[in-house]
Write an enzyme that holds these catalytic residues in place. Sequence first.
Site, PDB file in Angstrom:
ATOM      1  N   LYS A 208     -47.705  56.970  71.175  1.00  8.32           N
ATOM      2  CA  LYS A 208     -47.232  57.418  69.859  1.00  8.32           C
ATOM      3  C   LYS A 208     -45.847  58.010  70.025  1.00  8.32           C
ATOM      4  CE  LYS A 208     -48.165  60.501  66.018  1.00  8.32           C
ATOM      5  NZ  LYS A 208     -49.127  61.423  65.407  1.00  8.32           N
ATOM      6  N   ARG A 218     -45.457  62.590  56.043  1.00 12.75           N
ATOM      7  CA  ARG A 218     -45.467  64.059  56.073  1.00 12.75           C
ATOM      8  C   ARG A 218     -45.506  64.631  54.660  1.00 12.75           C
ATOM      9  NH1 ARG A 218     -41.819  64.620  61.616  1.00 12.75           N
ATOM     10  NH2 ARG A 218     -43.389  63.533  62.864  1.00 12.75           N
ATOM     11  N   LYS A 261     -47.907  53.141  68.113  1.00 10.12           N
ATOM     12  CA  LYS A 261     -47.485  53.636  66.807  1.00 10.12           C
ATOM     13  C   LYS A 261     -46.082  54.194  66.894  1.00 10.12           C
ATOM     14  CE  LYS A 261     -48.609  57.203  63.551  1.00 10.12           C
ATOM     15  NZ  LYS A 261     -49.311  58.435  63.341  1.00 10.12           N
ATOM     16  N   TYR A 326     -51.363  50.743  55.192  1.00  4.73           N
ATOM     17  CA  TYR A 326     -51.641  51.213  53.830  1.00  4.73           C
ATOM     18  C   TYR A 326     -51.839  50.037  52.877  1.00  4.73           C
ATOM     19  CZ  TYR A 326     -50.168  55.452  56.084  1.00  4.73           C
ATOM     20  OH  TYR A 326     -50.092  56.500  56.977  1.00  4.73           O
TER      21      TYR A 326
END
Length: 336
Positions: A208, A218, A261, A326
């Site tokens: 990551k 965020r 990621k 998403y």
Amino acid sequence: MALMAGAAIGMAGFPVHRPRRLRRTPALRRLVAETRLTPPDLVLPLFVKEGLDEPAPVASMPGVVQHTIVSLRKAAVDAVAAGVGGLLLFGIPAVKDARGSAADDPGGVVQRALADLEAEVGDATVLMTDLCLDEYTESGHCGLLTTAGDVDNDATLERYAAIAIAQAAAGAHVVAPSGMMDGQVAAIRSALDGGGFPEVAILGYSAKYASAFYGPFRDAAECAPQFGDRAGYQQDSANGDEALREVAQDLAEGADAVMVKPALAYLDVVRRVADAVAVPVAAYSVSGEYAMVEAAAQRGWIDRERSILETLTGIRRAGADLVITYWATEAARLVA
Ligand code: PBG
């Protein structure tokens, strides 16, 4: 080795091998496609916020909302109906504190949501939880702080162990530690085994990176660091070999699957990890990747659906078995 087909010259002086033959119709292209994007490869991240009355849109992620417990159930049912392979839950608590107490509270928002989802769609999908502290700490950092304000690796591991138990007890099938603390997978594995949850799997956010592409997340998860950044624990984008070391370490500590990621700026890392390991490899197409496509599409600058499918196919082609996105529900419908 066989001659390169393209080198042969036919009678009329044209190449014998004509790659365009297999591109001529949609059916031909589908038949010979090397990479498949299928609904079960896709994992949908979902945000659930404590104390919300109505789902709250995330401005920087058009189409994404912070869910209420009720709207979360509906989104989960939709995703499962579309054939999505798994759900990845993020919680936003009503109260943050130094320890991130809500993260392992049995009555915390993720734990309550899990119980609901387990009842609603539990057998039909894989319930995964992000396991971290940044949504729960006042500082917005992924761990506990020392008095000097550094993230305290080993003290944080104890918190992660407790969160793992709380999430497993609430019904998580897979926990996904995303804090990039050294030793987090080992700490969580031993907590789960000792706590009566040996069957709960760990998907390590192994490689990551400290990324600007987390910006919109965020907002969604209300977890921007209140000071400093995460570069002291997340990886430097310059490094590829280091990702292989992180992955090897997580596997040695007991990870069942690993993740790279973000996805798009790290497709070389996805490929290297996929070539190096024999466990499932996930790639997380993060909030900024989503926002870029949505923003450009809103302006009419790119074709939205084609861009989505090209993005997700590229991540699969790079070697990802699973794509966390998403767009999971919508993309599952597009490819079904
Ligand atoms: C940390 C976490 C983050 C994301 C997933 N888990 C944020 C961060 O490390 O700052 C980012 C996901 C995204 O951008 O879509 N709990």
